[in-house]
Design an enzyme around this catalytic site. Structure first.
Site, PDB file in Angstrom:
ATOM      1  N   ASP A  61     -44.688  45.706  29.128  1.00 22.23           N
ATOM      2  CA  ASP A  61     -45.576  45.928  30.014  1.00 22.23           C
ATOM      3  C   ASP A  61     -44.874  44.998  31.399  1.00 22.23           C
ATOM      4  O   ASP A  61     -44.111  43.976  30.879  1.00 22.23           O
ATOM      5  CB  ASP A  61     -46.831  45.504  29.875  1.00 22.23           C
ATOM      6  N   ASP A  91     -52.718  52.276  24.869  1.00 19.33           N
ATOM      7  CA  ASP A  91     -51.533  51.717  24.384  1.00 19.33           C
ATOM      8  C   ASP A  91     -51.501  51.854  22.803  1.00 19.33           C
ATOM      9  O   ASP A  91     -50.406  51.562  22.019  1.00 19.33           O
ATOM     10  CB  ASP A  91     -51.184  50.373  24.689  1.00 19.33           C
TER      11      ASP A  91
END
Length: 1108
Positions: free
Chosen positions: A517, A824
């Site tokens: 990320d 996620d």
């Protein structure tokens, strides 16, 4: 442009189980191979039951733990191919004590089923009760006070467990219940120590009784179950009895007593080592269970441990949170829970403050948000009962553990064969009169030798053979994995990484790519609004028209999951929520927003929580004058596309022309190019009469067309210091870093250039830089073609991340993924290693992960890679060291037994050698800290051979040297050492002592060689490893004591300084020998692959399929 990264070792292995290819999963070569994640019970059973037919007759303990396939047909099948797929495992209880206990796991599953059945029964009963209410409801007992509170714990538990809405309504709903519990639904409890203690005393604490772990005595008992040690103890007792009978108690107890003492020492050291490891795992498990969450106390949001929750606490719930206790919903918007952990059903359950307000501990928030009031904690909840009923096992199967069990089984079969040969040879030589006594005559003469002497001599022979088994069979090899994992996990905690699954430590060493990320991992996650576009132009907060200011304040205050706390005595404002929320709230304060006042001026009708799929969130509010407005906040270009007008600098609504839209787009690109995250605020009015009511309101889809743009803000989130160096370190190690972010492509590009993920503007083009929707639109084949070239993916959804992970794994990569959001979870689960963020991560993300990065820092991810490689390297060091001892000890004893009928190394001496190489050797070598040298290598392929060609070269050089020198001493030692004029018995004892002493010193010096198998400087960093140096010193000191002072026990005699120098010289020579050996080149093709080819050809030839 060619890739600068080294190819993935995983791509060389076509049948890689862990990469998702299940070809030939049950073939011979895969017996000791399991997937790194989510291995099926059948797969775990397969490698365990291979040795079971032999073991069933020799180890009841093993039968109880690991004989999972008990049906007769399964035994017949196993027996039919046993000769090809298994080997005898003598000390199974020792070897397998750190593998997953499938029987306990099955019992835990059964317990979960029972409790879920209980939950279903309660739900069914509630339905009958609800039906009965229509025909006349029985009066409900009023609340019974408890202490200072208006309701007792029994009534709360009964109401929560029965989901009794009638009782809740009798108490006045959530508000009435809060009054009884002396809490405020908006400000929570006071939170002072006296109040918390009072609540814990009356309602209990949020803990549950855990079954105690195994104590030291249990580990001591388990260590005694080693079959070879049991045989040695029996032999020691027999030898002790015969010795005392024939020689008297003063002299006769030495032989048997010394063996018994050595065995007890091995048992105690093993138990101490195992007990310490279990304590480490127990502490790590406590860390994993200690969830931290926000509660509202005294009007402010504070973070507390889940164990510190009390009845009466008010808790805000957001997507991805775990419901930490039983409670009732005070208020919520689109709140939906995943109750599968309690009910076993994957159905998402919608919660409503009026119709279904009861929340069960342990469930996850799947959608929406809300605020709950805690009514039950600890064992007064279904989840607490479940956790208290299940005995949690620290053990876990890891692929490296299983592979080492395979190595141990293979080497063990050789060791058993050799020991059996030595036993037969020694017995044949003894009974045929070829074994000489001290005087040179035959030790056994038929008809003359007393039966007592015969039994004593036979016991000594059996003792030597069994001791050879102890040394030759490396049952401690798989335990070295546990030792290094326990050490690594403890050290990784200090490096801000909490390991949830042991196998992740191993797999991380094989990682070839990291999908990271941006926000919070590569950046600091410390956001502030630094630029804004409003009123149709670039502006600052001081120049906005009153119309824009009031509408922005309303939207910011209501369309948020954060809050602002104003200290009563003055001081700085305290912001809570996500970093983005806090940044926008801070901007609102600059506009003159009073958070509490702004929220009180309108009421929320319905909310659409922020969605990472839609990249926006909205809220419908009703003002005091009855007007309805819908506010949206989200990704700037997505919200801008929904806008049909904007508010100009005069505060009037103006149409969104193409020129004006392009002006805003240019502004977004300009801010994104300077690494700013762009967020847009917009609203629209709505006819009050069209607003749904009742149940329809909860399903209302907020309109998002015809929006009026209020402002576009640019949020600065600076890169973390040192992140560029960390990315470069990964690239040098052959690990490609890819950035996957939901931010604007231009923002992602700018951050990637700053971090070093993209090296130049020339790289910032497709497919190196790609948008999520473009990647999503491709076919699987199309994605596979470009996935390896992708460095940055912008405006990606969680599903795009999942698709990228799947594509990379199909290409043979070992993929590590970072994630923090609920969405996620699929990518974290799919990846070889899922890395959840400890600060920004939701509980759903953490539960789907393998490792939690506690500080959300990319540098900590790189440290995890280092530790992963260190685990594998340390195991290889230990294997090299142990196999050298195995080979040398076996050859020396076999050759001596065949040639002279005697062995130079006695049972006690071999037990001491076993202690050095098993427990002490593992402690010394398995706890080596990682070095920078590890990050200069390419990733380790998951199917790479454990014993590399470099290791074969090193161990063969040392083993050949040791065997040659010690055999020369064995056969010519008396003349070489100048002992011809000594008494023969004494000369032989001195010679054997020197052989034993030199052998042990060779192992001590060889431990230094094993530290650096492929480096020439074996002393680099050795002083820093205090444990290693301590073990070497302890080994040498004990060796001096054994030789000089324990001659009666160890069958040794004192040596003079010249003889000590000879022993030391023999040991020291191993250092220059190892250095010279490292100049010998080794072939790149692994020796094991060549053997596999020969094995395959042999099978084909035997089956008539062909020949070379």
């Amino acid at each position: 442009m060619s890739s600068p990264f080294k190819p993935s070792p995983g791509r060389r292995h076509g049948g890689d189980l862990e990469s998702g290819r299940i070809e030939n999963a049950d073939s011979d070569s895969d017996t000791f191979s399991i997937p790194a994640k989510n291995a099926s019970v059948e797969r775990l059973q397969q490698w365990r039951v291979r040795p079971s037919p032999y073991l069933a007759s020799s180890s009841k303990h093993y039968t109880q733990r690991f004989l999972v396939c008990e049906c007769e047909s399964a035994f017949k099948k196993i027996n039919s191919d046993f000769s090809q797929k298994a080997a005898l495992v003598l000390n199974a209880s020792r070897r397998f004590r750190y593998t997953l206990d499938l029987k306990k796991e099955q019992e835990a599953q059964e317990m979960r089923k029972k409790i879920r059945t209980h939950a279903h029964a309660l739900l069914a009963a509630n339905r009958f009760i609800d039906m009965g209410r229509d025909q006349g409801e029985k009066p409900i007992a009023s609340a019974t006070p408890a202490g200072d509170f208006g309701i007792g714990p029994e009534q709360l538990v009964l109401m929560s467990k029965d989901h009794n809405i009638g009782s809740l309504q009798q108490y006045g709903g959530a508000q009435g219940l809060a009054d009884l519990l002396k809490t405020n639904t908006e400000k929570g409890i006071s939170g002072d120590d006296e109040d918390l203690l009072n609540r814990k005393n009356i309602y209990g604490s949020n803990t549950y009784p855990r079954k105690k772990g195994k104590g030291f005595l249990r580990f001591l008992w388990d260590a005694c179950h080693d079959l070879t040690l049991i045989i040695l103890m029996v032999a020691a007792v027999a030898s002790l009895a015969l010795g005392i009978k024939t020689e008297g108690i003063k002299e006769g107890w030495y032989d048997g007593g010394s063996i018994a003492f050595a065995v007890i020492l091995v048992i105690v050291v093993t138990a101490v080592s195992d007990y310490k490891q279990s304590l480490q795992f127990q502490n790590l498990n406590d860390e994993k269970r200690n969830i931290h969450l926000e509660v509202i106390r005294g009007g402010r949001r504070v973070e507390v441990s889940i164990y510190d929750l009390v009845v009466g606490d008010v808790i805000p719930l957001n997507i991805g949170n775990q419901v930490p206790a039983d409670g009732v919903l005070i208020a919520g918007h689109s709140l939906a829970l995943d109750e599968s952990s309690m009910t076993g059903e994957s159905k998402i359950v919608n919660k409503d403050a009026n119709k279904d307000p009861f929340l069960m501990s342990g469930c996850k928030v799947a959608d929406g948000n809300g605020v709950m009031l805690v009514t039950g904690v600890g064992v007064n909840t279904e989840w607490g009962l479940l956790m208290a009923s299940i005995s949690e096992d620290n053990d876990e199967e890891t692929p490296l553990q299983v592979r080492l069990n395979g190595v141990a089984t293979f080497i063990g079969s050789i060791g058993l064969f050799v020991a059996a040969c030595v036993l037969v040879i020694l017995l044949v030589r003894y009974f045929t009169g070829h074994t000489e006594d001290v005087g040179g005559g035959p030790q056994f003469v038929k008809g003359k030798t007393k039966i007592g002497h015969v039994v004593d001599d036979v016991i000594k022979v059996v003792t030597v053979a069994v001791t050879i088994v102890v040394v030759a069979v490396p049952e401690g090899l798989p335990l070295a994995v546990t030792l290094t994992l326990a050490y690594s996990m403890r050290k990784m905690m200090a490096d801000k990484a909490l390991v949830r699954r042991l196998s992740a430590c191993e797999t991380m060493g094989s990682a070839t790519t990291i999908c990271s990320d941006k926000t919070g991992t590569l950046t600091l996650n410390q956001m502030t609004v630094v630029e804004s576009y409003a009123g149709g132009k670039k502006t600052d907060s001081q120049q906005l028209p009153a119309t824009i200011t009031s509408l922005c304040v309303e939207g910011i205050a209501q369309n948020t999951t954060g809050s602002i706390y104003v200290p009563e005595g003055g001081g700085d404002l305290e912001f809570s929520g996500s970093p983005t929320e806090k940044a926008i709230l801070g901007w609102g304060v600059k506009l003159g927003m009073n958070f509490e006042t702004a929220r009180s001026q309108s009421s929320i009708l319905h909310a659409f929580p922020f969605s990472s799929e839609k990249k926006r969130g909205g809220v419908a509010v009703k003002t005091a004058d009855g007007e309805v407005r819908i506010h949206w906040k989200g990704a700037s270009e997505i919200v801008l596309a929904c806008c049909r007008s904007y508010i100009d600098e005069d505060g009037n609504v103006a149409p969104m022309t193409e020129e004006k839209e392009q002006y805003f787009k240019n502004g977004i690109e300009e801010m994104a190019g300077r690494t700013l995250r762009c967020v847009a605020l917009a609203f629209r009015t709505y006819e009050p009469e069209k607003v749904p009511t009742g149940e329809e309101l909860s399903n209302w889809v907020l309109p998002e067309d015809g929006l009026i743009l209020l402002a576009i803000v640019g949020i600065k989130d600076p890169c973390r210091p040192g992140v560029r160096d960390s990315v470069q370190l990964c690239q040098n190690a052959g690990v490609k870093v890819r950035m996957v972010t939901g931010d604007n492509v231009q923002t992602a590009r700018a951050i990637a250039l700053e971090c070093g993920i993209l090296t130049s503007d020339a790289d910032a083009s497709e497919p190196n830089l790609i948008e999520g929707k473009s990647f999503r639109a491709l076919t699987d084949g199309g994605r596979d073609k470009i996935s390896e070239r992708i460095s940055v993916m912008g405006r990606s959804s969680p599903n795009d991340k999942l698709l990228l992970v799947q594509s990379l794994r199909r290409r043979g990569h070992v993929v590590a993924v970072t994630g923090d959001g609920t969405n996620d979870a699929p990518a974290l689960h799919e990846a070889d290693i899922g890395l959840a963020m400890g600060i920004a991560g939701t509980e759903v993300a953490k539960e789907s992960s393998d490792i939690i990065i506690l500080d959300d820092n990319f540098a900590s991810v790189v440290k995890v890679v280092r530790w992963g490689r260190s685990v594998y390297a340390n195991i290889q060091k230990f294997i090299q060291f142990q196999l050298t001892v195995n080979v040398a000890a076996l050859i020396i004893n076999v050759v001596a037994a065949i040639s002279s009928g005697d062995v130079p190394l006695t049972a006690v001496q071999l037990l001491w050698v076993n202690l050095i190489m098993d427990t002490l050797g593992a402690l010394a070598l398995a706890t080596e800290p990682p070095t920078d040298h590890l990050m200069g290598r390419p990733p380790v392929g998951r199917k790479e051979p454990l014993i590399t060609n470099i290791m074969w070269r090193n161990l063969l050089i040392q083993a050949i040297y040791q065997v040659s020198v010690l055999l020369v001493l064995n056969f010519r030692g008396i003349s070489i050492l100048g002992l011809q004029h000594e008494v023969p018995a004494h000369a032989t004892r001195v010679k054997n002592t020197i052989i034993f002493n030199a052998f042990v010193l060779c192992q001590a010096f060889n431990e230094f060689n094993a530290r650096k198998p492929d480096e020439k400087n074996i002393f680099k960093g050795v002083i820093k490893n205090r444990l290693f140096m301590g073990i070497i010193v302890i080994t040498l000191v004990l060796q001096v004591i054994i030789v000089e002072f324990l001659g009666k026990f160890a069958s040794t005699t004192k040596l003079n300084w010249k003889q000590w120098l000879i022993c030391v010289a023999i040991g020291v020579i191993s250092w220059p020998l190892a250095l010279v050996g490292k100049f010998i080149p080794v072939p790149k093709t692994p020796l094991s692959s060549k053997l596999s080819v020969l094995k395959f050809w042999g099978k084909r030839k035997s089956s008539g399929e062909g020949s070379l």
